[in-house]
Structures are given as C-alpha cells and as structure tokens.
Design a protein around this motif. Structure first.
Motif, PDB file in Angstrom:
ATOM      1  N   GLU A   1      53.940  27.337  32.482  1.00  0.00           N
ATOM      2  CA  GLU A   1      52.467  27.166  33.130  1.00  0.00           C
ATOM      3  C   GLU A   1      51.669  28.318  32.810  1.00  0.00           C
ATOM      4  O   GLU A   1      50.513  28.405  33.093  1.00  0.00           O
ATOM      5  N   GLU A   2      52.126  29.436  32.077  1.00  0.00           N
ATOM      6  CA  GLU A   2      51.623  30.579  31.576  1.00  0.00           C
ATOM      7  C   GLU A   2      50.857  30.412  30.104  1.00  0.00           C
ATOM      8  O   GLU A   2      51.604  29.789  29.341  1.00  0.00           O
ATOM      9  N   SER A   3      49.867  31.030  30.071  1.00  0.00           N
ATOM     10  CA  SER A   3      49.337  30.997  28.649  1.00  0.00           C
ATOM     11  C   SER A   3      49.613  32.269  28.048  1.00  0.00           C
ATOM     12  O   SER A   3      50.195  32.926  28.700  1.00  0.00           O
ATOM     13  N   GLU A   4      49.248  32.547  26.725  1.00  0.00           N
ATOM     14  CA  GLU A   4      49.444  33.585  26.303  1.00  0.00           C
ATOM     15  C   GLU A   4      48.795  34.842  26.650  1.00  0.00           C
ATOM     16  O   GLU A   4      49.226  36.084  26.314  1.00  0.00           O
ATOM     17  N   ASP A   5      47.625  34.734  27.524  1.00  0.00           N
ATOM     18  CA  ASP A   5      47.059  35.743  28.084  1.00  0.00           C
ATOM     19  C   ASP A   5      47.256  35.977  29.687  1.00  0.00           C
ATOM     20  O   ASP A   5      46.704  36.600  30.278  1.00  0.00           O
ATOM     21  N   ASP A   6      48.652  35.253  29.970  1.00  0.00           N
ATOM     22  CA  ASP A   6      49.476  35.765  31.268  1.00  0.00           C
ATOM     23  C   ASP A   6      48.333  34.876  32.496  1.00  0.00           C
ATOM     24  O   ASP A   6      48.768  35.236  33.596  1.00  0.00           O
ATOM     25  N   PHE A   7      47.289  33.912  32.156  1.00  0.00           N
ATOM     26  CA  PHE A   7      46.724  33.425  33.145  1.00  0.00           C
ATOM     27  C   PHE A   7      47.660  31.910  33.600  1.00  0.00           C
ATOM     28  O   PHE A   7      48.103  31.589  32.557  1.00  0.00           O
TER      29      PHE A   7
ATOM     30  N   ALA B   1      42.259  38.263  38.207  1.00  0.00           N
ATOM     31  CA  ALA B   1      40.964  37.863  37.598  1.00  0.00           C
ATOM     32  C   ALA B   1      41.148  36.223  37.374  1.00  0.00           C
ATOM     33  O   ALA B   1      42.179  35.598  37.373  1.00  0.00           O
ATOM     34  N   PHE B   2      40.034  35.887  37.167  1.00  0.00           N
ATOM     35  CA  PHE B   2      39.958  34.265  36.867  1.00  0.00           C
ATOM     36  C   PHE B   2      39.349  33.790  35.418  1.00  0.00           C
ATOM     37  O   PHE B   2      38.597  34.742  35.081  1.00  0.00           O
TER      38      PHE B   2
ATOM     39  N   VAL C   1      44.240  32.099  36.960  1.00  0.00           N
ATOM     40  CA  VAL C   1      44.085  33.430  37.485  1.00  0.00           C
ATOM     41  C   VAL C   1      45.433  34.175  36.912  1.00  0.00           C
ATOM     42  O   VAL C   1      46.386  33.646  36.641  1.00  0.00           O
ATOM     43  N   ARG C   2      44.949  35.276  37.095  1.00  0.00           N
ATOM     44  CA  ARG C   2      46.265  36.461  36.666  1.00  0.00           C
ATOM     45  C   ARG C   2      46.075  37.605  37.497  1.00  0.00           C
ATOM     46  O   ARG C   2      44.787  38.047  38.055  1.00  0.00           O
ATOM     47  N   VAL C   3      46.948  38.478  37.790  1.00  0.00           N
ATOM     48  CA  VAL C   3      46.740  39.826  38.290  1.00  0.00           C
ATOM     49  C   VAL C   3      46.430  40.816  37.332  1.00  0.00           C
ATOM     50  O   VAL C   3      46.526  40.813  36.361  1.00  0.00           O
ATOM     51  N   VAL C   4      45.512  41.646  37.872  1.00  0.00           N
ATOM     52  CA  VAL C   4      44.689  42.462  37.089  1.00  0.00           C
ATOM     53  C   VAL C   4      45.450  43.745  36.749  1.00  0.00           C
ATOM     54  O   VAL C   4      46.444  44.154  37.665  1.00  0.00           O
TER      55      VAL C   4
END
Length: 63
Positions: free
Chosen positions: A4-10, A47-48, A60-63
């Motif tokens: 479920e993660e993309s390459e940019d950790d979202f 971040a979203f 979303v991802r943790v900053v």
C-alpha cells in the motif's frame, strides 16, 4: 516496501483508517479518526497529497 506504500512513502488514508478501526479495541468511529488525522496534518506531524475532501482520494505520510 509494503504493497500500500508508494515510492514516496505515502499511504492511502482509507487504508490507515481501516487498519486502525480493525485493530482498535474501543468504540471509536472512523469520523473521529479522520478528524484526528487532519489535526496531525494541521500540526505538521503528517503530510498529505491528493484531494482532501474524499477519504479514499488522499494519501498521508509521517513528516
């Protein structure tokens, strides 16, 4: 990397909320969890990207 993660950790917000609801042993609605997620985004903890008005349209991802 999780599927479920993309390459940019979202990660999709819907998956996060579904995972929280399935593992939480308290009666908390998904609307509260989504509210809390937006509070963390406003405070700069998360971040979203995507469309903020639709649960399954943003990530979303943790900053």
């Amino acid at each position: 990397m999780l599927e479920e993660e993309s390459e940019d950790d979202f990660v999709r917000a819907g998956r996060v909320i579904a995972k929280i609801c399935s593992n939480l042993h308290q009666l908390v609605g998904d609307s509260f969890i989504q509210y809390r997620m937006w509070t963390l985004i406003s405070n700069g903890v998360l971040a979203f990207k995507g469309l903020p008005f639709a649960l399954y349209q943003y990530c979303v991802r943790v900053v």
